[in-house]
Design an enzyme around this catalytic site. Sequence first.
Site, mmCIF file in Angstrom:
data_model
loop_
_atom_site.group_PDB
_atom_site.id
_atom_site.type_symbol
_atom_site.label_atom_id
_atom_site.label_comp_id
_atom_site.label_asym_id
_atom_site.label_seq_id
_atom_site.Cartn_x
_atom_site.Cartn_y
_atom_site.Cartn_z
ATOM 1 N N LYS A 22 -14.849 59.910 -17.523
ATOM 2 C CA LYS A 22 -14.048 60.941 -18.180
ATOM 3 C C LYS A 22 -14.720 61.422 -19.461
ATOM 4 O O LYS A 22 -14.816 62.628 -19.717
ATOM 5 C CB LYS A 22 -12.652 60.398 -18.496
ATOM 6 C CG LYS A 22 -11.742 60.240 -17.297
ATOM 7 C CD LYS A 22 -10.442 59.526 -17.679
ATOM 8 C CE LYS A 22 -9.538 59.355 -16.471
ATOM 9 N NZ LYS A 22 -8.352 58.533 -16.743
ATOM 10 N N GLN B 263 -4.985 55.117 -20.235
ATOM 11 C CA GLN B 263 -5.461 54.637 -18.937
ATOM 12 C C GLN B 263 -4.532 53.559 -18.377
ATOM 13 O O GLN B 263 -4.229 52.581 -19.057
ATOM 14 C CB GLN B 263 -6.885 54.091 -19.071
ATOM 15 C CG GLN B 263 -7.514 53.659 -17.773
ATOM 16 C CD GLN B 263 -7.746 54.817 -16.815
ATOM 17 O OE1 GLN B 263 -8.149 55.907 -17.205
ATOM 18 N NE2 GLN B 263 -7.486 54.581 -15.549
ATOM 19 N N ASP C 234 -1.882 63.926 -18.284
ATOM 20 C CA ASP C 234 -1.656 63.240 -17.015
ATOM 21 C C ASP C 234 -0.411 63.780 -16.301
ATOM 22 O O ASP C 234 -0.223 63.553 -15.107
ATOM 23 C CB ASP C 234 -1.480 61.732 -17.241
ATOM 24 C CG ASP C 234 -2.682 60.927 -16.763
ATOM 25 O OD1 ASP C 234 -3.487 61.465 -15.975
ATOM 26 O OD2 ASP C 234 -2.812 59.764 -17.160
#
Length: 296
Positions: A54, A98, A121
């Site tokens: 990422k 995460q 997200d």
Amino acid sequence: MVAQVIDGKAFAANVRAQVADQVAKLKEENGITPGLAVVLVGEDPASQVYVRSKGKQTVEVGMNSYEHKLDAETSEEDLLALIDKLNNDPAVHGILVQLPLPKHLNEDLVINSIDPAKDVDGFHISNVGLLGTGQKSMVPCTPLGCLMMLRDHHGSLSGMDAVVIGRSNIVGKPMAQLLLGDSCTVTVAHSRTKDLPDVVRRADIVVAAVGRPEMVPGDWIKEGATVIDVGINRIERDGKNKLVGDVDYASAAERAGAITPVPGGVGPMTIACLLANTLTACCRANSRPEPEGLTA
């Protein structure tokens, strides 16, 4: 019939190129650089690889990357304090924590502490509610990638019969909402669905997201249907480790009109859509036009 292969790697590369172009334009015209903050708690090997990827791709498209790596024993209080700091940092437009988190941390509490406008997200309860009611929201990355590929292949999805196999909050449920938003007739199937093979055989679009290797055989697939395989399962075959999807690719490809492979299908789209979401969040925060073709 031999199915057309939907190349997720190529599609994701194109998305990243579009993001990079629009980031460069934002910098040149407005002096704004989108920023993505990724928070990793603990040392899960898969998560570490994902976070590195990422960060690398964030920098490659011209964005600022902020990585925060915390010890596995980090307290909930300290993690929430960091998120609060990022929420209030104008240089940060997207925040991603995460998952999975260590067991002593409350994932729902942590996710819902993120500013919904920075929740790239798309997991915050506010974004879930906005998506479910057809309003502007941040959309989960994997379903967004699936939708982009379906739109690219079909153009309009209006009136198509879609079956989503799987009802997770991360993929299944938001995928169904996105397909409804594009005027599909949507069925959400799962482990308790009666006559699952017959349900799937009716579908023009099949999105498989159950996490069970090769669960969907080719004879469940309607001739000419489009198959989007979200599953990534590691199995041992002939003494070797192999990645397979939730669909039996070989038999499904003989009946489908188009299909995503595993690996190289949906997977590469997830980070590409994370970058797209960060760009969208930045544009919204600065009252700039949203990036065309990169939102739901």
